[in-house]
Design an enzyme around this catalytic site. Structure first.
Site, PDB file in Angstrom:
ATOM      1  N   LYS A  89       0.859  -1.192   0.000  1.00 28.68           N
ATOM      2  CA  LYS A  89       0.000   0.000   0.000  1.00 28.68           C
ATOM      3  C   LYS A  89       0.890   1.235   0.000  1.00 28.68           C
ATOM      4  O   LYS A  89       1.900   1.279   0.707  1.00 28.68           O
ATOM      5  CB  LYS A  89      -0.885  -0.042   1.241  1.00 28.68           C
ATOM      6  CG  LYS A  89      -1.897   1.094   1.338  1.00 28.68           C
ATOM      7  CD  LYS A  89      -2.748   0.929   2.592  1.00 28.68           C
ATOM      8  CE  LYS A  89      -3.834   1.998   2.687  1.00 28.68           C
ATOM      9  NZ  LYS A  89      -4.686   1.802   3.894  1.00 28.68           N
ATOM     10  N   SER A 164      -9.449   1.627   2.937  1.00 24.26           N
ATOM     11  CA  SER A 164      -8.604   2.366   2.033  1.00 24.26           C
ATOM     12  C   SER A 164      -7.548   1.501   1.322  1.00 24.26           C
ATOM     13  O   SER A 164      -6.925   1.959   0.370  1.00 24.26           O
ATOM     14  CB  SER A 164      -7.896   3.480   2.803  1.00 24.26           C
ATOM     15  OG  SER A 164      -7.050   2.930   3.793  1.00 24.26           O
ATOM     16  N   SER A 188      -9.623  -0.600   7.224  1.00 20.57           N
ATOM     17  CA  SER A 188      -9.063  -0.442   5.880  1.00 20.57           C
ATOM     18  C   SER A 188      -8.338  -1.665   5.325  1.00 20.57           C
ATOM     19  O   SER A 188      -7.980  -1.674   4.152  1.00 20.57           O
ATOM     20  CB  SER A 188      -8.126   0.765   5.843  1.00 20.57           C
ATOM     21  OG  SER A 188      -8.874   1.948   5.792  1.00 20.57           O
TER      22      SER A 188
END
Ligand SMILES: [Mg+2]
Ligand SMILES: [Zn+2]
Lengths: 494, 499, 103
Positions: A89, A164, A188
């Site tokens: 990420k 996210s 997330s």
């Protein structure tokens, strides 16, 4: 996905199986990397591309793969993730590889250091394939708040992958990496894992060092793995977990023996079902999939018992005070002075340089949360908002402590619905509400896991959420493994 | 300062002093600390406030702060907390300073000082830990330049109650605090390097009033001299406003040492709101009893204890204060006194004298040290620790004077030569045979020669010009090469001239 | 919570150093007000005597030994900066000449 998957490029294999094959000489790291690079390139040519990656470090990954293959040829052991290509990420700081948190304000920033989790993955033989899209600064639940545009869900390209950590979830689900890391501040990791049909674990707060994780809300953020199997999640967690001299909030506890716990079964396990998590508002198809997972656990000898977490209804309000407040502070460092983008013209005053660097560099959702947090921390408002939210947080944590007096693990849906359509969330508060089942776990610092347990009638994945006692990730992977086996999902996104 | 201002107005002064703690690495990261390094050469991800970097606190900084708290008699919080103080400024990379807010490490305590021949105690509100900011340089053009080397250096902020009543007392407070941190070994406290910096809150109230007036905060006071000058200037500025019927504005003013004036910092930006909250990266700072006991046991003799000891030894308060405020000077004195005592013990077998210290000997030693030796060192800008004359050398010299082996005049000369060459003073005395002539017969012979050689002056003396005795003593001392015992010479000459 | 005014929004935006255009101010006013309505639920909870939970897992601060490590090379420290002059980060002229804002 099982190790027996027939694809000859190995890209659908589990990370654990990839490492075993690379170490055994059955497959080279270079072949794995080239396979993924080819798949990523193919997806990029698709007009409805997933857009999971923001940056692919093709040269770095190939070089690293060659080094690992050479080490194996010499008879060295590159580590438990030998040759496994991983996606990170983009809030995870990577030395020499652009890191932007999906924000315009960090466009072009190339960090001079590796975060601890990344360094540990590399030391275990993993290969950093690239950086995945996410909601800007990890603020969002659909991956629609990335400066570079949304990511699509591999199961339905008109839908969101969740957020996210949506890019990481999509990359794992679509066979574009061996495994991935995400971060989870209010769900997330777990929510996109559920939306994309992969396994995601948010470890206990402090279990994994936050050093090198671009901070959203410091008291809630936690790095965790996203993978195609429970075994992979256990393996990656073992590698990245452990106390870190660079993070004063990392916990000094023995490394969790998660792989050893995998096959413990569910016999005698007391599984609590928090009534507030099954209340109205959960989509019936989601509820049905979760109910099937609970049946699997019961069939394996677990006992399900109702429990109550009465302060659950305040978790959303507490979270959306605490997280923006901490975010408004954490994001003060993006000021156009030492790194990233500077706004305002060259004649601007210092004040205007700040206002435009930040006003033009941050996206709408980030600005909204900075404003909310700044509001809540102002003198005169602190007690009514931040302090009050931290007190409510203590009550939420106490609910969990009491529940765990009676049960070993809690089970619930991850989110009220499966993945929604791109652009469907009209108002911020609707998106905030979608986190209602995941964020209490972060407030209490507990480990939480999402494991695929079924599909909606429309073919969208649904995950089962498991929450454990602090530091008890072992029970989560043990129960998740039972569900994984029982559900026996053997489908891939088309 | 014109006294009539102080007749009408009583200054009320509180001081906030930042002291840099002596550590090898920064407060929250292992970035090194050095003065005068090239710009931005002492940074790391934490100092630069890079995305993802996290603070980890320095144990030695904590220990230093606890030492200070113990030394001033503060209450040490067993559980204190770091907070974030937010403001945007280029020298503050994170957009906040890590400081302590509502749960500081130390509360209460006092700084003791000597001012105007009196001992006083200025109460402390708190001592808290925080990190320093970087440095901005203002170019002539349209930009400012930022060097982050100093960023993250550990500081304590020592906040006093508004107990200080004069500019001089404020300067003494600074000297006392400076002495204290140097004794404790927790800071170099070199004001020229910015290792100790003072902000002063100053207000005036009519003599006899109890309510406080409106205060102004003076910033950037970076020398002992400026502490006094800046506060005197501020007292006069406020008195002029108040005497003219005006009101003092609560504001921050920046002291300009070169110009000897201050200027208002008002209007630089909107009202500040620091938005303090507990730093989520730093859990509660716990100090346990064992740590505190260990640090307490390791404390050295503190300045005020030394002052008391020196006064008890017979030194005047002001001399004792001089030896107290400079730890090196005090240490030098103690070493010299020890050497003096050891020598006395050897010479006379007088253990009691050696142990208790002879008041006269101590005073004499203090005079020679503070007067002649310190004068020479100050003149040359040399540190006491670098003195060419060792404590034992000075002690030996002073003993020769005290025992009338050499005269004070010869001793001054010997000291100057020892200072210049580094040779031991007593070795110079022996080598050059400078011991006094105390043999009455030898001096009497010299005296006769002098009187015979100056018949005119002898007649005048006998005719009543008593003050000519000094002339004869001078002649005799000259003839003896300064070695004649002056008292004996004077006695014998008087007898001879009278006869 | 009373409704937010545009002035409130502008004041918070200034504190946060966010340049917002007129439309953004209005949108922000509406969005924040909508969210803050939900935050007011916190007021219902009786938190008398409840210690605020500042850390998710109770722990004491772990300290670091005072050992210096090599610094980043100057060119690395400055590499990402938008403007550099004389090995320093260059910013628009600071009007307040106090040299530091730390206090
Ligand atoms: Mg202050
Ligand atoms: Zn301060």
């Amino acid at each position: 996905m099982t190790a027996a998957a027939p694809d000859d490029d190995g890209c659908w294999l589990s990370a654990a199986e990839q490492a075993r094959q690379v170490k055994a000489g059955a497959r080279t790291a270079r072949a794995l990397v080239d396979g993924y690079l080819a798949r990523i390139a193919a997806d990029d040519r698709d007009p409805r591309r997933l857009g999971a990656y923001l940056h692919v470090d093709a040269d770095g990954a190939r070089a690293r793969a060659d080094a690992i293959d050479a080490a194996i040829a010499r008879g060295d052991d590159p580590g438990p993730l030998a040759g496994v290509p991983v996606a990170l990420k983009d809030v995870l700081v990577t030395e020499g590889v652009p890191t932007t948190a999906s924000s315009k304000i960090l466009a072009g920033w190339v960090p001079p250091y590796d975060g601890t989790a990344v360094a540990r993955l590399r030391a275990a033989g993993a290969i950093v394939l690239g950086k995945t899209s996410c909601d800007e600064f990890a603020m969002g639940s659909a991956n629609e708040h990335a400066a570079t545009g949304p990511v699509r869900n591999p199961w339905d390209r008109d839908r969101v992958p969740g957020g996210s950590s949506g890019g990481s979830a999509a990359a794992v689900a679509a066979g574009l990496c061996g495994a991935a890391l995400g971060t989870d501040t209010g769900g997330s990791i777990r929510q996109p894992a559920s939306f994309c049909g992969v396994v995601g674990l948010k470890p206990t707060y402090g279990r994994v060092s936050r050093y090198g994780a671009i901070a959203y809300a410091s008291s809630l953020d936690q790095i965790g793995p996203m993978a195609r199997t429970v075994e992979d999640v256990a393996l990656l967690t073992e590698i990245i977990a452990g106390v870190d001299p660079h993070d004063a909030t990392s916990i000094d506890a023995p490394a969790p023996a998660l792989r050893a716990a995998l096959d413990g079964g569910a016999r005698g396990l007391r599984v609590g079902l928090p009534e507030e998590y099954f209340a109205a508002g959960v989509d019936p198809e989601v509820a049905a999939a979760v109910e099937r997972a609970l049946a699997i656990l019961r069939d394996a000898g677990a006992e399900t018992v109702p429990v109550s977490l009465p302060h659950t209804r305040y978790a959303l309000a507490a979270y959306y005070v605490i997280a923006p407040a901490e975010a408004s502070s954490n994001l003060s460092r993006y000021d156009g002075v030492r790194f990233g983008r500077r706004g305002g013209d060259r004649q601007a005053s210092l004040l205007d340089m700040y206002r435009h660097s930040r006003g033009d560099g941050f996206g709408a959702e980030v600005k909204r949360r900075i404003m909310l947090g700044t509001f809540a921390l102002r003198s005169g408002y602190y007690d009514a908002y931040y302090k009050k939210a931290q007190q409510v947080r203590a009550l939420i944590a106490r609910d969990f402590t009491r529940a765990f007096d009676d049960v070993d693990v809690l089970a619930a849906p991850v989110a009220p619905t499966a993945a929604w359509r791109l652009g469907a969330m009209a108002h911020p508060i609707d998106e905030y509400r979608a986190d209602v089942l995941t964020l209490a776990c972060n407030l209490a610092g507990l480990p939480g896991l999402s494991v695929p347990c079924g599909f909606t009638g429309g073919g969208l994945p649904v995950g089962l959420q498991l929450l454990g006692r602090p530091l008890d990730e072992a029970t989560l992977v043990r129960a998740a493994r039972v569900v994984e086996r029982g559900a026996a999902i053997d489908r891939r996104p088309a | 300062m014109s006294d009539d201002v102080l007749d009408r107005w009583e200054p009320v002064i509180g001081l906030e002093v930042h002291v840099q703690l002596a550590t090898a690495s920064k407060a929250f990261s292992s970035s090194a600390i050095a003065f005068g390094a090239p710009p931005n050469s002492l940074t790391d991800p934490v100092v630069l406030g890079l995305p993802g970097a996290l603070p980890v606190f320095n144990r030695r900084a904590l220990e230093h702060a606890v030492r200070l708290g113990l030394a001033v008699g503060a209450t040490i919080r067993r559980r204190s907390r770091f907070a974030r103080k937010h403001y945007f400024y280029p020298d503050s990379p994170k957009g906040y300073q890590i400081s302590q807010y509502d749960e500081p490490l130390c509360e209460g305590g006092a700084i003791e000082l000597v001012c105007g021949g009196q001992r006083r105690a200025v109460r402390l509100t708190r001592i808290h830990l925080e990190e320093d900011a970087g440095k901005n340089t203002h170019t002539a053009g349209t930009t400012s330049l930022v060097d982050l080397n100093r960023c993250g250096v550990p500081l304590v902020e020592v906040v006093s109650e508004p107990d200080v009543r004069s500019a001089e007392e404020a300067a003494e407070y600074m000297r006392a605090l400076h002495a204290l941190v140097r004794y404790l070994g927790i800071s170099e406290a070199d004001m020229e390097k910015g290792q100790m910096r003072c902000d002063a809150n100053v207000s005036l109230r009519p003599r006899g009033a109890t309510a406080y007036g409106t205060r102004a905060e003076l910033k950037n006071i970076n020398s002992f001299r400026f502490v006094q000058k800046a506060i005197e200037h501020e007292i006069l500025r406020q008195a002029r406003i108040l005497d003219g019927g005006g009101t003092v504005v609560q504001e921050t003013r920046l002291w300009d040492g070169a110009a000897g004036t201050s200027q208002s910092l008002r209007g630089k930006e909107e009202a500040l709101d620091y938005r303090y909250f507990p730093d989520p990266d730093l859990p509660v700072l716990v100090v346990d009893d064992a740590t505190i006991d260990g640090l307490r046991a390791g404390l050295p003799e503190l300045p005020m204890a030394r002052l008391d000891r020196l006064v008890a030894l017979g030194l005047a308060l002001d001399d004792a204060r001089t030896l107290m405020v400079d730890r090196d000077l005090g240490d030098y004195f103690d070493a010299a006194l020890q050497a003096r005592g050891d020598a006395a013990l050897q010479a006379r077998g007088d253990a009691a004298l050696a142990a208790r210290g002879d008041a006269a000997a101590a005073r004499s030693l203090a005079n020679w040290l503070v007067g002649d030796l310190l004068g020479a060192l100050n003149r040359d800008g040399r540190a006491v620790a670098d003195s060419p004359v060792t404590p034992a050398g000075l002690a030996a010299l002073v003993r020769l004077v005290d025992d009338d082996v050499i005269s004070g005049k010869i001793a001054k000369d010997v000291l100057a030569r020892a200072y210049a060459s580094g040779e031991a003073p007593d070795a110079i005395v022996e080598r050059e045979g400078l011991r006094q002539i105390t043999d009455a017969g030898a001096i009497e012979a010299l005296a006769r020669q002098i009187v015979e050689a100056n018949p005119k002056q002898a007649a005048q003396y006998r005719g009543g010009k008593d003050n000519l005795l000094g002339f004869f003593v001078g002649q005799l001392m000259k003839a003896s090469g300064g070695k004649a015992n002056p008292q004996l010479a004077s006695e014998l000459l008087r007898k001879l001239l009278a006869g | 919570m009373d409704a937010l005014s545009r002035e409130d929004v502008e004041q918070i935006a200034l504190l946060a150093r966010l340049a917002l255009d007129d439309d953004e101010v209005e949108r922000m006013r509406v969005d924040l007000a909508a969210v803050l309505v939900h935050m007011d639920a916190l007021a219902e909870v009786d938190t008398t005597g409840v210690e605020p939970m500042t850390h998710a897992v109770p722990m004491d601060l772990r300290l670091r030994d005072d050992v210096a490590a090599p610094s980043l090379p100057v060119e690395v420290a400055l590499r990402g900066a938008p403007e550099v002059v004389d090995d320093c980060f260059s910013v628009p002229h600071i009007i307040d000449k106090s040299g530091t804002a730390a206090s």
